[in-house]
Design a protein around this motif. Structure first.
Motif, PDB file in Angstrom:
ATOM      1  N   SER A  19      -4.675   3.943  -7.019  1.00 29.62           N
ATOM      2  CA  SER A  19      -3.681   2.957  -7.415  1.00 29.62           C
ATOM      3  C   SER A  19      -4.267   1.800  -8.220  1.00 29.62           C
ATOM      4  O   SER A  19      -3.543   1.174  -8.983  1.00 29.62           O
ATOM      5  N   ALA A  20      -5.544   1.499  -8.085  1.00 26.60           N
ATOM      6  CA  ALA A  20      -6.124   0.394  -8.834  1.00 26.60           C
ATOM      7  C   ALA A  20      -7.121   0.955  -9.839  1.00 26.60           C
ATOM      8  O   ALA A  20      -6.764   1.500 -10.872  1.00 26.60           O
ATOM      9  N   GLN A  21      -8.424   0.868  -9.506  1.00 22.43           N
ATOM     10  CA  GLN A  21      -9.397   1.463 -10.397  1.00 22.43           C
ATOM     11  C   GLN A  21     -10.352   2.315  -9.586  1.00 22.43           C
ATOM     12  O   GLN A  21     -10.485   2.158  -8.377  1.00 22.43           O
ATOM     13  N   LEU A  22     -11.009   3.241 -10.311  1.00 24.96           N
ATOM     14  CA  LEU A  22     -11.937   4.153  -9.669  1.00 24.96           C
ATOM     15  C   LEU A  22     -13.333   3.840 -10.153  1.00 24.96           C
ATOM     16  O   LEU A  22     -13.608   3.873 -11.355  1.00 24.96           O
ATOM     17  N   THR A  23     -14.224   3.492  -9.204  1.00 24.73           N
ATOM     18  CA  THR A  23     -15.622   3.227  -9.520  1.00 24.73           C
ATOM     19  C   THR A  23     -16.485   4.225  -8.788  1.00 24.73           C
ATOM     20  O   THR A  23     -16.377   4.377  -7.565  1.00 24.73           O
ATOM     21  N   THR A  46     -20.374   4.891 -13.048  1.00 30.04           N
ATOM     22  CA  THR A  46     -21.566   4.088 -13.311  1.00 30.04           C
ATOM     23  C   THR A  46     -22.838   4.921 -13.276  1.00 30.04           C
ATOM     24  O   THR A  46     -23.606   4.965 -14.246  1.00 30.04           O
ATOM     25  N   THR A  47     -23.076   5.604 -12.161  1.00 28.71           N
ATOM     26  CA  THR A  47     -24.313   6.386 -12.033  1.00 28.71           C
ATOM     27  C   THR A  47     -24.064   7.782 -11.489  1.00 28.71           C
ATOM     28  O   THR A  47     -24.994   8.559 -11.331  1.00 28.71           O
ATOM     29  N   GLY A  48     -22.824   8.096 -11.218  1.00 33.48           N
ATOM     30  CA  GLY A  48     -22.537   9.373 -10.579  1.00 33.48           C
ATOM     31  C   GLY A  48     -22.177  10.454 -11.574  1.00 33.48           C
ATOM     32  O   GLY A  48     -22.428  10.368 -12.782  1.00 33.48           O
ATOM     33  N   THR A  49     -21.519  11.499 -11.077  1.00 34.37           N
ATOM     34  CA  THR A  49     -21.127  12.661 -11.866  1.00 34.37           C
ATOM     35  C   THR A  49     -19.647  12.928 -11.660  1.00 34.37           C
ATOM     36  O   THR A  49     -19.161  12.944 -10.523  1.00 34.37           O
ATOM     37  N   ILE A  50     -18.950  13.125 -12.766  1.00 34.22           N
ATOM     38  CA  ILE A  50     -17.563  13.574 -12.702  1.00 34.22           C
ATOM     39  C   ILE A  50     -17.502  14.928 -13.393  1.00 34.22           C
ATOM     40  O   ILE A  50     -17.844  15.052 -14.574  1.00 34.22           O
ATOM     41  N   THR A  51     -17.079  15.929 -12.654  1.00 34.22           N
ATOM     42  CA  THR A  51     -16.916  17.279 -13.199  1.00 34.22           C
ATOM     43  C   THR A  51     -15.439  17.619 -13.160  1.00 34.22           C
ATOM     44  O   THR A  51     -14.844  17.734 -12.091  1.00 34.22           O
ATOM     45  N   VAL A  63     -14.975   4.564 -18.739  1.00 33.16           N
ATOM     46  CA  VAL A  63     -16.358   4.320 -19.147  1.00 33.16           C
ATOM     47  C   VAL A  63     -17.278   5.154 -18.271  1.00 33.16           C
ATOM     48  O   VAL A  63     -17.271   5.012 -17.048  1.00 33.16           O
ATOM     49  N   SER A  64     -18.055   6.026 -18.921  1.00 28.98           N
ATOM     50  CA  SER A  64     -18.968   6.888 -18.176  1.00 28.98           C
ATOM     51  C   SER A  64     -20.398   6.616 -18.616  1.00 28.98           C
ATOM     52  O   SER A  64     -20.837   7.063 -19.675  1.00 28.98           O
ATOM     53  N   ASP A  65     -21.111   5.865 -17.769  1.00 29.86           N
ATOM     54  CA  ASP A  65     -22.542   5.678 -17.985  1.00 29.86           C
ATOM     55  C   ASP A  65     -23.354   6.717 -17.223  1.00 29.86           C
ATOM     56  O   ASP A  65     -24.558   6.837 -17.410  1.00 29.86           O
ATOM     57  N   GLY A  66     -22.664   7.438 -16.347  1.00 33.68           N
ATOM     58  CA  GLY A  66     -23.311   8.511 -15.600  1.00 33.68           C
ATOM     59  C   GLY A  66     -23.129   9.834 -16.328  1.00 33.68           C
ATOM     60  O   GLY A  66     -23.295   9.923 -17.548  1.00 33.68           O
ATOM     61  N   THR A  67     -22.733  10.878 -15.577  1.00 28.49           N
ATOM     62  CA  THR A  67     -22.572  12.209 -16.152  1.00 28.49           C
ATOM     63  C   THR A  67     -21.109  12.598 -16.127  1.00 28.49           C
ATOM     64  O   THR A  67     -20.459  12.534 -15.091  1.00 28.49           O
ATOM     65  N   LEU A  68     -20.598  13.008 -17.303  1.00 23.83           N
ATOM     66  CA  LEU A  68     -19.224  13.467 -17.412  1.00 23.83           C
ATOM     67  C   LEU A  68     -19.235  14.902 -17.920  1.00 23.83           C
ATOM     68  O   LEU A  68     -19.729  15.180 -19.016  1.00 23.83           O
TER      69      LEU A  68
END
Length: 550
Positions: A19-23, A46-51, A63-68
């Motif tokens: 509902s708000a933001q996802l970090t 920030t530092t994680g992975t989104i698959t 914004v993906s500073d980690g792995t997308l």
């Protein structure tokens, strides 16, 4: 947190709403095929992975500073915020599909992005700004009216040409203005990158008067040597047009800062040109301007001719020179500053070039004021570069004319820009008979037309058939009486005058000297030049300009 989002992936088809933001600070988030992650605010990986093998919908920034990882055939990222712009920083990766479906604002790239399958512009623009968007092999852009890739920054939209030979890049700035780039064949490693600028090209030729306030950059890489790319850009009518639309053609400025010209389609608001890739990776600009044809022309004036070149007396006579900054043939043509200040003083005088549709001057006639240099080169107004001619016809009878020399014209219509045109060569065909003075194998325009009546005579005579006779004054008498007030010892000094037939800045009836002994300068007699140079010593002689009157 980590386990929570891992569990989301295992649920498959069930949607998950944030509902708000996802970090994401180090977790692994998996969205499986058929699943949907909806985030009402921002996504910050920030530092994680989104698959992602399903759908991510985001109403804020992503914004993906980690792995997308979002490159499977079922994965999609949807930007559907309802207010303001959204930013997308993929971390410089390639994703399968991106959809922009916003009721307000646009999506801004804040890093490079590749798309392997589809960019869907359902509602809203994708603004690449300073970053590159690569549409990989097979990737398509599907958009509804008014939606496009905004590419008016330094970033480019890149397309491989390994499987296509032609592609329309759906780009624009504040308005939609796509460009199509076509190659003769597919090329395994070749790519093209484009963007658009809603400004005129700063390197436009100085005397351009019709042009587009729009240009496209075409950056090409890894094509076979000297591949010709056909480029067609869509301009905005009337917003982009300066001057006369009918005078605008496609114009390409290549990597070597050389112009080439193509065509225009005013009905469809398109300009087309050709970009040659040469032998290295580089870029070119497409815009629309007047057509400029480069035509090297060489001619000598017999008055200042010294046996190999021409004297530059009008430039040398005074500190500032005597040649006016404004053309004597067209007062709308001028330079800023002194003529003497350009080309190291090698300008002899202004000349007028005509390009005629027909020999007799009927039909269209284009006239140009140019500089004549001491080596005979007809030059642009920079006094250095060989002449180019605005809106020149493809074929024309070419005339070189001077204010007190008899003009000369080609004997036939000449293909402009095909070959150098050298009137100093007696083998160059000229219209009429006895058209120029021959100096032992070098031709030069006859001097001495002191009253600009197209004749040179030592004494008064008549032309025509009785009773329709026309009196032709003596040019020697014109110099003496009109120029010097009848004073045979008179002298006009530091003058730019029709009576100065050898262009040394002096008018005298008989040879004299100027200066202080021993630094004396001999000043030849205008009357002697008319008699001896133009007429070969024949006091009854006459020279008639062979260029037909128009």
């Amino acid at each position: 947190m980590k386990n929570k989002y891992k569990f989301l992936g295992l649920l498959g088809l069930l949607p998950f709403f944030a509902s708000a933001q996802l970090t994401n600070n180090g977790a692994t988030i998996v969205i499986e095929s058929g699943a949907k992650l909806v985030v009402e605010g921002n996504i910050s990986n920030t530092t994680g992975t989104i698959t992602n093998s399903g759908t991510i919908e985001v109403k804020g920034d992503f914004v993906s500073d980690g792995t997308l990882n979002s490159n499977t055939s079922t994965s999609e990222i949807v930007f559907n915020g309802s207010s303001g712009d959204q930013n997308f920083d993929s971390g410089d990766v390639t994703v399968n599909k991106v959809t922009v479906n916003k009721t307000a604002g646009k999506v801004n790239l804040t890093d490079n992005l590749g798309i392997s399958s589809e960019l869907a512009l359902t509602d809203g623009l994708l603004d690449i700004g300073a970053f590159n968007l690569t549409l990989e092999d097979g990737a398509t852009v599907n958009s509804t009216s008014g939606n496009y890739i905004k590419a008016n920054g330094v970033g480019v939209v890149v397309k491989p040409y390994s499987s296509v030979t032609s592609y329309e890049f759906p780009i624009g700035g504040d308005q939609y203005s796509p460009i199509t780039v076509s190659a003769p064949a597919v090329d395994a490693d070749a790519t093209v990158g484009v963007n658009v600028e809603e400004l005129a090209v700063s390197e436009n030729p100085g005397d351009v008067d019709s042009y587009l306030e729009r240009n496209w950059t075409i950056a090409y890489n890894n094509f076979n040597n000297n591949t010709d790319l056909t480029v067609t850009g869509d301009y905005i009518d009337p917003d982009d047009i300066q001057g006369t639309e009918a005078s605008i053609v496609g114009a390409v400025l290549d990597a070597g800062m050389e112009w080439s010209y193509g065509t225009a389609d005013a009905t469809n608001n398109e300009v087309t040109g050709t970009v040659n890739t040469g032998e290295s990776n580089s870029s070119a600009l497409l815009t629309g301007t007047n057509l400029f044809r480069r035509q090297p022309i060489k001619a000598f004036l017999a008055g200042p001719y010294n046996g190999s070149t021409m004297n530059t007396g009008l430039n040398d006579a005074t500190t500032d020179g005597l040649i006016p900054a404004t053309s004597p043939y067209d007062n709308s043509v001028s330079i800023s500053g002194l003529v003497k200040g350009i080309a190291s003083g090698s300008v002899v005088d202004w000349v007028e070039i005509e390009m005629r549709e027909n020999a007799d001057g009927t039909g269209s006639v284009s006239t140009y004021s140019k500089f004549l240099l001491s080596d005979g080169t007809v030059a642009n107004l920079d006094g250095t570069t060989p002449a180019v001619f605005r809106d020149a016809p493809e074929n024309a009878f070419v005339v070189v004319d001077h204010r007190n020399h008899l003009g000369v014209m080609t004997s036939s219509s000449f293909l402009i820009g095909s070959n150098p045109l050298d009137f100093t060569n007696p083998l160059t065909g000229t219209f009429g008979t006895d058209t120029q003075k021959n100096f032992s194998g070098t031709s030069a325009l006859y001097p001495g037309d002191a009253n600009n009546d197209l004749y040179v005579r030592a004494k008064q005579g008549t032309v025509g058939v009785f009773p329709n006779l026309t009196v032709v004054p003596s040019d020697r008498d014109v110099v003496l009486n009109s120029g010097l007030g009848g004073n045979v010892d008179g002298i006009l000094q530091e003058t730019y005058s029709l009576y100065d037939v050898n262009l040394d800045g002096y008018v005298v009836a008989k040879q004299t000297t100027v200066g202080v002994f021993p630094n004396l300068t001999v000043i030849p007699s205008e009357r002697d030049i008319i008699l001896n140079v133009a007429l070969g010593g024949d006091v009854d002689g006459q020279k008639t300009e062979q260029v037909p009157e128009n």
